[in-house]
Scaffold this motif. Structure first.
Motif, PDB file in Angstrom:
ATOM      1  N   ARG A 263       0.793  -1.224   0.000  1.00 41.29           N
ATOM      2  CA  ARG A 263       0.000   0.000   0.000  1.00 41.29           C
ATOM      3  C   ARG A 263       0.828   1.279   0.000  1.00 41.29           C
ATOM      4  O   ARG A 263       0.449   2.280  -0.596  1.00 41.29           O
ATOM      5  N   HIS A 264       1.993   1.226   0.650  1.00 43.78           N
ATOM      6  CA  HIS A 264       2.774   2.460   0.769  1.00 43.78           C
ATOM      7  C   HIS A 264       3.392   2.890  -0.550  1.00 43.78           C
ATOM      8  O   HIS A 264       3.740   4.036  -0.730  1.00 43.78           O
TER       9      HIS A 264
ATOM     10  N   ARG B 149       7.189 -13.038  10.959  1.00 42.45           N
ATOM     11  CA  ARG B 149       8.290 -13.260  10.053  1.00 42.45           C
ATOM     12  C   ARG B 149       8.282 -14.465   9.120  1.00 42.45           C
ATOM     13  O   ARG B 149       8.468 -14.315   7.949  1.00 42.45           O
TER      14      ARG B 149
ATOM     15  N   LYS C 162      14.104   1.147  16.179  1.00 46.46           N
ATOM     16  CA  LYS C 162      13.198   0.525  15.213  1.00 46.46           C
ATOM     17  C   LYS C 162      11.711   0.724  15.545  1.00 46.46           C
ATOM     18  O   LYS C 162      10.955   1.253  14.723  1.00 46.46           O
TER      19      LYS C 162
ATOM     20  N   THR D 215      10.628  -9.037  18.460  1.00 45.47           N
ATOM     21  CA  THR D 215      11.433  -8.729  17.293  1.00 45.47           C
ATOM     22  C   THR D 215      12.902  -8.667  17.692  1.00 45.47           C
ATOM     23  O   THR D 215      13.247  -8.921  18.838  1.00 45.47           O
ATOM     24  N   ASP D 216      13.764  -8.343  16.724  1.00 45.51           N
ATOM     25  CA  ASP D 216      15.176  -8.184  17.053  1.00 45.51           C
ATOM     26  C   ASP D 216      15.702  -6.942  16.337  1.00 45.51           C
ATOM     27  O   ASP D 216      14.921  -6.073  15.990  1.00 45.51           O
TER      28      ASP D 216
ATOM     29  N   SER E 144      17.188  -6.786  13.361  1.00 45.04           N
ATOM     30  CA  SER E 144      17.256  -6.829  11.906  1.00 45.04           C
ATOM     31  C   SER E 144      16.050  -6.109  11.308  1.00 45.04           C
ATOM     32  O   SER E 144      15.061  -5.861  11.984  1.00 45.04           O
TER      33      SER E 144
ATOM     34  N   LYS F 193       5.240  -3.121  10.592  1.00 43.31           N
ATOM     35  CA  LYS F 193       4.547  -1.891  10.234  1.00 43.31           C
ATOM     36  C   LYS F 193       3.043  -2.140  10.068  1.00 43.31           C
ATOM     37  O   LYS F 193       2.226  -1.355  10.539  1.00 43.31           O
TER      38      LYS F 193
END
Ligand code: SF4
Ligand code: SF4
Lengths: 249, 424
Positions: free
Chosen positions: A59-60, A118, B294, B402-403, B405, B413
């Motif tokens: 979207r960005h 992730r 971050k 998280t970390d 990286s 986001k």
């Protein structure tokens, strides 16, 4: 008549829904390709809508290059799923890069959500890679029968390891259908535990492209013990939600 | 990053010059992109910009000069190590940071892959000879907090030969208090032996005042962030907290108070960094060492403001003052022990104070939502996140692991933006 466009830029496909005077008018789906911006620009020209809202992983891209407003796919899916099923309270989406479960209150406002973090485990990408490893097309992959097969387990959730597990099962002579079922089960189990973490309230709607996979749907039903609703074209959910927001602008 | 050429000094400290230049380049770029690009920054942040631009320059020069004049440099990794004792022995106390993904390959020769990013980074910085603070330290103080750190210090000592470990209890009962008091005293003896200087009542009085003044300045900053619109970005406030760990304490206090004067004015005028009513987020969890910006960058890049850090680089570091009401060295040790044992780190069990503190901060900072931040593989905070989630009932809550990286930047986001959408 006002034309409002919702664009859902996913990792695999760009989906667009155009509403004219509040009514559903056009749905388009394109490969995201290596130049999604170019594709989006063409799409925008073609549709010539007055208001546009973008959502999805990319979207960005539109926000940076144009002044188009964006919302997250969580918000877009919530709106889109409610439009299709007004009493929806739980949404499952197995997307290309991430799987999400969204819980809504009875007004349709997002209360809570979870996303896998992730890795590709349990995502649409996982399903796709495994279909390929077994030589299925994505469409046929979901038509394997859930009955009459042994309880085979795929132990690894990591895409890379699961793929080698699959290959070693093939070389052991285990039937392709059996492996396919086990793979679906491993994805479904993961999603079901996500649903339980968030909240399991009816109606449960399975949205996004993977919802076309019947086997996944029935495994999710047996896993949650609930009826799971799937729209006729579940892949438009995000784009539809974005278009509905665009309509209000 | 800075005008002056420090190559000789860095060479003298044994840094790997080539990699070091690369590190400074990357840091400078990140700082420009994340910090200097912000709008409506307080003027007084110029000092902190300068400090960052000289992070391996001027400040190291000061430290090297201090060493030459006979002072000892002590590096610490945890807010449990009593800074007052280091200062009372005329030492320089530096909170070592380790907030960037550096030298993981090297680090993984000593510690497993699934170790938290902070531990990996302090091993990595050392092994790749990139941190002038570590290189100039005469003593590195470790502590028995989490298992990862505890075991990593063993290897760290094999490599540096400079590690001293304080035993930190994991409960807060009478026996634990006794143990901790004796550890504080043992540390005092250690500092006296290292520096060859006696720690006196007078010295302790003086340094207690210095450290308390620093805490008060940080508390002031923290309270000012309760205003809407927020007078300062979370990024900038985080930076001030990060700098508090290695800057000269008196100068730091003066500059932070100056910043607070300016913020006070902003609050009176009703001006700030974001529009009034912008979503306000409290961050809670594992420490964020320089240059780990971050999560703040993601939050503030999505239209919300980070209004507080319930973290060791934040509230846990400055919330409690030391009771300066002591009249001999022994009493001072007792006061120190009890002040430091009040810290609510997740390494303790039970740790219900932390949950109360999160709730209180959510309220006092008028947060609209809480994001719980754990470094991946940080078991204590990852576990406590679930309790925190149950405790925070008034506003939405989200857990993040998280970390350092940038791999998961996109996914984070989406999650943060969707969380912010929920707050509106
Ligand atoms: S989180 Fe705990 S172990 Fe880590 S610095 Fe803070 S107090 Fe020390
Ligand atoms: S962040 Fe967690 S795991 Fe890492 S050093 Fe601190 S307490 Fe230990």
């Amino acid at each position: 008549m006002k034309k409002a466009l919702g664009v859902d830029i996913g990792s695999r496909f760009i989906k667009a829904v155009l509403l004219e005077g509040g009514e559903f008018s056009v749905f388009r789906s394109l490969d995201t390709s290596f130049d999604p911006l170019e594709r989006c620009k063409r799409l925008l020209e073609e549709m010539s809508a007055e208001t546009v809202i973008a959502t999805g992983y990319g979207r960005h891209l539109l926000e940076v290059h144009t002044d188009i407003r964006t919302i997250t796919e969580i918000k877009a899916f919530a709106r889109g799923a409610r439009a299709m099923f007004p009493s929806c309270r739980t949404i499952i989406d197995i997307g290309g890069q991430d799987t999400k479960v969204i819980s809504l209150n009875d007004e349709g406002i997002v209360k809570k959500f979870e996303m896998n973090d992730r890795c590709a485990a349990g995502t649409g990408k996982f399903v796709e890679i495994m279909a390929k490893a077994l030589g299925y097309s994505l469409e046929d992959f979901g038509h394997v029968s859930p009955e009459g097969q042994a309880e085979l387990q795929i132990n690894s959730m990591c895409t890379v390891f699961a793929e080698s597990e699959v290959i070693s099962l093939i070389t052991k002579g285990v039937g392709r259908e059996e492996i396919a079922l086990a793979l679906h089960r491993s994805v479904a189990n993961r999603v079901v535990s996500m649903v339980r973490r968030v909240a399991l309230e009816e109606d449960v709607v399975f949205a996004g492209g993977c919802a076309k996979n019947n086997l996944l749907r029935s495994l999710l039903e047996s896993g949650t013990g609930k009826t799971i609703k799937v729209a006729e074209n579940p892949e438009i959910t995000g784009a539809l939600g974005a278009a509905l927001y665009a309509l209000e602008k | 990053m800075s005008g002056k050429d420090y190559t000789k000094m860095w060479e003298g400290l044994g840094l790997n010059l080539e990699n070091h230049a690369g590190l400074l380049g990357a840091l400078s770029k990140a700082y420009t992109d994340i910090y200097l690009a912000q709008k409506n920054r307080p003027k007084a942040m110029e000092y902190f910009d300068f400090v960052i631009s000289e992070v391996h320059g001027l400040r190291i020069e000061e430290i090297v000069n201090a060493k030459e004049s006979g002072r000892k440099v002590v590096g610490t990794f945890c807010v449990y190590v009593p800074e007052e004792i280091v200062l009372a022995a005329d030492g320089v106390c530096i909170g070592l940071c380790a907030g960037a993904e550096v030298g993981s390959d090297e680090a993984e020769k000593f510690i497993p892959r699934n170790t938290c990013a902070l531990i990996k980074a302090f091993m990595g910085f050392k092994l790749s000879r990139l941190c002038p603070y570590v290189e100039s330290a005469d003593l590195i103080v470790g502590e028995t907090t989490c298992d990862g750190k505890k075991k990593a210090y063993e290897s760290f000592n094999d490599i540096t030969g400079k590690v001293y470990v304080m035993e930190i209890p994991h409960m807060k009962n009478a026996e634990d208090r006794k143990l901790w008091l004796s550890e504080v005293k043992r540390f005092k003896d250690k500092m006296e032996a290292l520096s060859g200087k006696k720690i006196s009542l007078e010295g302790l009085k003086k340094t207690a005042a210095v450290v308390n003044a620093k805490r008060k300045a940080l508390q002031r900053l923290s309270k000012l962030r309760a205003a809407d619109p927020a007078p300062i970005s979370g990024l900038d406030a985080l930076l001030v907290n990060q700098v508090s760990f290695y800057d000269d304490p008196q100068r730091f206090t003066e500059m932070t108070n100056k910043l607070c004067d300016e913020l006070q004015e902003r609050v009176s005028n009703g001006t700030g960094v974001a529009v009034k009513g912008a979503p306000r987020i409290l961050i809670s969890g594992s420490p964020m060492a320089i240059p780990n910006w971050k999560l703040h960058a993601i939050i503030e890049g999505s239209g919300a403001v980070a209004v507080g850090e319930e973290s060791c680089i934040g509230e846990r570091n400055h919330r409690d003052l030391l009771d300066e009401n002591f009249s001999n060295v022994h009493e001072a040790m007792e006061k120190l022990a009890s002040r430091y044992l009040g810290i609510d780190c997740a390494c303790f069990t039970p740790n219900t104070e932390r949950l109360d503190n999160i709730k209180a901060l959510t309220k006092s900072l008028h947060a609209d939502g809480v994001i719980h931040y754990s470094l991946q593989f940080c078991t204590p905070y990852m576990m406590e996140a679930y309790k925190a989630e149950k405790a925070v009932t008034e506003v939405p809550f989200m857990r993040i692991e998280t970390d350092y990286s940038m791999e998961d930047f996109g996914q984070l986001k989406v999650r943060v933006e969707a969380f912010i959408e929920m707050l509106k």
